[in-house]
Motif scaffolding. Structure first.
Motif, PDB file in Angstrom:
ATOM      1  N   HIS A   1      -4.477   2.210  -1.836  1.00 41.18           N
ATOM      2  CA  HIS A   1      -4.247   1.605  -3.148  1.00 41.18           C
ATOM      3  C   HIS A   1      -2.895   0.898  -3.135  1.00 41.18           C
ATOM      4  CE1 HIS A   1      -7.622   3.694  -5.126  1.00 41.18           C
ATOM      5  NE2 HIS A   1      -7.353   4.652  -4.242  1.00 41.18           N
ATOM      6  N   GLY A   2      -2.908  -0.349  -3.587  1.00 42.84           N
ATOM      7  CA  GLY A   2      -1.692  -1.125  -3.656  1.00 42.84           C
ATOM      8  C   GLY A   2      -1.737  -2.059  -4.844  1.00 42.84           C
ATOM      9  N   THR A   3      -0.986  -3.142  -4.753  1.00 46.29           N
ATOM     10  CA  THR A   3      -0.952  -4.109  -5.850  1.00 46.29           C
ATOM     11  C   THR A   3      -0.849  -5.519  -5.290  1.00 46.29           C
ATOM     12  OG1 THR A   3       1.463  -3.945  -6.012  1.00 46.29           O
ATOM     13  CG2 THR A   3       0.166  -2.528  -7.471  1.00 46.29           C
ATOM     14  N   TRP A   4      -1.370  -6.470  -6.071  1.00 46.02           N
ATOM     15  CA  TRP A   4      -1.146  -7.898  -5.808  1.00 46.02           C
ATOM     16  C   TRP A   4      -0.493  -8.444  -7.072  1.00 46.02           C
ATOM     17  CZ3 TRP A   4      -1.670 -10.957  -1.549  1.00 46.02           C
ATOM     18  CH2 TRP A   4      -1.539 -12.325  -1.744  1.00 46.02           C
ATOM     19  N   GLY A   5       0.802  -8.659  -7.001  1.00 39.68           N
ATOM     20  CA  GLY A   5       1.520  -8.960  -8.234  1.00 39.68           C
ATOM     21  C   GLY A   5       1.510  -7.717  -9.107  1.00 39.68           C
ATOM     22  N   ALA A   6       0.942  -7.877 -10.332  1.00 44.68           N
ATOM     23  CA  ALA A   6       0.844  -6.727 -11.238  1.00 44.68           C
ATOM     24  C   ALA A   6      -0.558  -6.152 -11.269  1.00 44.68           C
ATOM     25  CB  ALA A   6       1.265  -7.144 -12.647  1.00 44.68           C
ATOM     26  N   VAL A   7      -1.459  -6.672 -10.398  1.00 44.70           N
ATOM     27  CA  VAL A   7      -2.865  -6.261 -10.416  1.00 44.70           C
ATOM     28  C   VAL A   7      -3.083  -5.122  -9.422  1.00 44.70           C
ATOM     29  CG1 VAL A   7      -5.237  -7.003 -10.006  1.00 44.70           C
ATOM     30  CG2 VAL A   7      -3.596  -8.575 -11.081  1.00 44.70           C
ATOM     31  N   PRO A   8      -3.605  -3.975  -9.860  1.00 43.67           N
ATOM     32  CA  PRO A   8      -3.926  -2.890  -8.931  1.00 43.67           C
ATOM     33  C   PRO A   8      -5.039  -3.329  -7.968  1.00 43.67           C
ATOM     34  CG  PRO A   8      -3.883  -2.104 -11.205  1.00 43.67           C
ATOM     35  CD  PRO A   8      -3.870  -3.596 -11.270  1.00 43.67           C
ATOM     36  N   VAL A   9      -4.897  -2.949  -6.697  1.00 39.85           N
ATOM     37  CA  VAL A   9      -5.863  -3.330  -5.669  1.00 39.85           C
ATOM     38  C   VAL A   9      -6.303  -2.079  -4.912  1.00 39.85           C
ATOM     39  CG1 VAL A   9      -6.311  -4.708  -3.614  1.00 39.85           C
ATOM     40  CG2 VAL A   9      -4.805  -5.604  -5.400  1.00 39.85           C
ATOM     41  N   ALA A  10      -7.625  -1.879  -4.850  1.00 37.16           N
ATOM     42  CA  ALA A  10      -8.196  -0.812  -4.020  1.00 37.16           C
ATOM     43  C   ALA A  10      -8.676  -1.454  -2.716  1.00 37.16           C
ATOM     44  CB  ALA A  10      -9.351  -0.138  -4.743  1.00 37.16           C
ATOM     45  N   VAL A  11      -8.251  -0.918  -1.590  1.00 36.74           N
ATOM     46  CA  VAL A  11      -8.508  -1.538  -0.293  1.00 36.74           C
ATOM     47  C   VAL A  11      -9.393  -0.646   0.568  1.00 36.74           C
ATOM     48  CG1 VAL A  11      -7.462  -2.433   1.824  1.00 36.74           C
ATOM     49  CG2 VAL A  11      -6.300  -2.740  -0.367  1.00 36.74           C
ATOM     50  N   THR A  12     -10.391  -1.264   1.162  1.00 34.98           N
ATOM     51  CA  THR A  12     -11.167  -0.629   2.221  1.00 34.98           C
ATOM     52  C   THR A  12     -10.972  -1.466   3.470  1.00 34.98           C
ATOM     53  OG1 THR A  12     -12.838   0.216   0.690  1.00 34.98           O
ATOM     54  CG2 THR A  12     -13.448   0.079   3.022  1.00 34.98           C
ATOM     55  N   CYS A  13     -10.480  -0.847   4.540  1.00 40.34           N
ATOM     56  CA  CYS A  13     -10.178  -1.588   5.771  1.00 40.34           C
ATOM     57  C   CYS A  13     -10.967  -0.990   6.932  1.00 40.34           C
ATOM     58  CB  CYS A  13      -8.679  -1.518   6.065  1.00 40.34           C
ATOM     59  SG  CYS A  13      -8.212  -2.361   7.593  1.00 40.34           S
ATOM     60  N   TYR A  14     -11.780  -1.843   7.586  1.00 44.49           N
ATOM     61  CA  TYR A  14     -12.542  -1.418   8.757  1.00 44.49           C
ATOM     62  C   TYR A  14     -11.694  -1.656  10.005  1.00 44.49           C
ATOM     63  CZ  TYR A  14     -16.557  -0.985   5.716  1.00 44.49           C
ATOM     64  OH  TYR A  14     -17.408  -0.596   4.720  1.00 44.49           O
TER      65      TYR A  14
ATOM     66  N   LEU B   1       0.835  -1.202   0.000  1.00 41.88           N
ATOM     67  CA  LEU B   1       0.000   0.000   0.000  1.00 41.88           C
ATOM     68  C   LEU B   1       0.869   1.251   0.000  1.00 41.88           C
ATOM     69  CD1 LEU B   1      -2.916  -0.820   2.466  1.00 41.88           C
ATOM     70  CD2 LEU B   1      -2.908  -0.916  -0.020  1.00 41.88           C
ATOM     71  N   ASP B   2       0.500   2.184  -0.821  1.00 43.59           N
ATOM     72  CA  ASP B   2       1.213   3.451  -0.924  1.00 43.59           C
ATOM     73  C   ASP B   2       0.723   4.364   0.200  1.00 43.59           C
ATOM     74  OD1 ASP B   2       2.355   5.867  -1.540  1.00 43.59           O
ATOM     75  OD2 ASP B   2       1.747   5.864  -3.657  1.00 43.59           O
ATOM     76  N   PRO B   3       1.576   4.693   1.181  1.00 39.95           N
ATOM     77  CA  PRO B   3       1.123   5.531   2.304  1.00 39.95           C
ATOM     78  C   PRO B   3       0.638   6.901   1.853  1.00 39.95           C
ATOM     79  CG  PRO B   3       3.524   5.308   2.310  1.00 39.95           C
ATOM     80  CD  PRO B   3       3.000   4.333   1.309  1.00 39.95           C
ATOM     81  N   ARG B   4       1.131   7.388   0.689  1.00 45.14           N
ATOM     82  CA  ARG B   4       0.699   8.697   0.198  1.00 45.14           C
ATOM     83  C   ARG B   4      -0.730   8.656  -0.315  1.00 45.14           C
ATOM     84  NH1 ARG B   4       5.450   9.360  -4.016  1.00 45.14           N
ATOM     85  NH2 ARG B   4       4.663   7.228  -4.352  1.00 45.14           N
ATOM     86  N   ARG B   5      -1.222   7.444  -0.618  1.00 44.91           N
ATOM     87  CA  ARG B   5      -2.583   7.305  -1.137  1.00 44.91           C
ATOM     88  C   ARG B   5      -3.478   6.554  -0.162  1.00 44.91           C
ATOM     89  NH1 ARG B   5      -2.449   4.776  -6.933  1.00 44.91           N
ATOM     90  NH2 ARG B   5      -4.558   5.652  -6.974  1.00 44.91           N
TER      91      ARG B   5
END
Length: 256
Positions: free
Chosen positions: A156-169, A141-145
């Motif tokens: 926003h981060g990545t899993w391998g080469a796949v972009p991943v948008a994360v929502t964490c409760y 995860l990019d701390p700036r985003r």
């Protein structure tokens, strides 16, 4: 005639009565270690009998349990999730492959997926800060985003080469335990050392004898553990090997 109490109040009253009846055993004297009211006296002059404080602690224990039970009832609301699991029958896409790889981890932290053709959305509900930190590293995860709003975070981060948008409760995250403090006995030992000659050295045997003068019955290994604890926190310095280990007050505690 006294009117009967409501069920919840009657239950709380019964719990408080039980706590007060058993307080002498459930909350022994922190100075003498006695589990009885008659043995709770402080021969060193550190204060009067702590009967009332021990009863108060017993009542607070019951009230803390009552608050915890109320909060548990209030936490029954469910967190909205996206698609629970990726559909195994769909044709494999980069987003679907990433979802399947994450699903194979069998990690209960992942509570939802949003599977796209070439991207992925994840909904997380970690139980501890350590688990959340681990997932931040996994997804890079990019701390700036990454933003925090109320009880949740998005990033926003990545899993391998796949972009991943994360929502964490984060409302269910257990806070890190505070660093343990010294026990009353360890505090008293440290105070005694500070009043003595700073050049004095201490070992398990003399500390055990000192405890006997305080009318505190403590096994030898407890005296050794107290010395080790004071050394771990930087109050004492160790000298010698395990067979002749001795301790001296550290400079920050008054040694010259």
């Amino acid at each position: 005639m006294t009117e009967p109490l409501p069920p919840e109040r009657a239950r709380l009253r019964a719990a408080l009565v039980t706590a007060l009846n058993n307080a002498s055993h459930t909350h022994p004297c922190p100075v003498t270690g006695s589990a009885y009211w008659t043995g709770c006296y402080h021969p060193d002059g550190t204060g009067a009998s702590c009967h009332s404080e021990r009863r108060a602690d017993a009542v607070l224990t019951v009230l803390d349990a009552e608050i915890a039970a109320t909060e548990e009832k209030a936490s029954t609301t469910t967190v909205p999730t996206a698609t629970p699991e990726p559909d195994q029958d769909e044709p494999l896409t980069p987003g679907g492959i990433a979802a399947q790889e994450i699903q194979a981890l069998h990690d209960s932290t992942v509570i939802g997926y949003l599977v796209g053709v070439d991207r992925l959305g994840l909904v997380l509900s970690p139980s501890t800060e350590a688990v959340w930190s681990e997932w931040q590293q996994r997804l890079q995860l990019d701390p700036r985003r990454t933003t925090h709003r109320g009880g949740h975070a998005t990033g926003h981060g990545t899993w391998g080469a796949v972009p991943v948008a994360v929502t964490c409760y984060l409302d269910r995250v257990t806070p890190a335990a505070p660093e343990p403090v010294l026990t009353a006995r360890q505090e008293r030992l440290l105070a005694t050392m500070r009043r003595a000659d700073a050049a004095d050295t201490w070992s398990t045997g003399p500390v055990e004898e000192l405890y006997r003068t305080w009318h505190v019955r403590t096994p030898r290994h407890e005296a050794r553990r107290d010395l080790n604890r004071l050394a771990e926190l930087g109050h004492l310095t160790r000298h010698g090997d395990d067979t002749g280990r001795r301790y001296r007050l550290a400079r920050k505690d008054g040694a010259r």
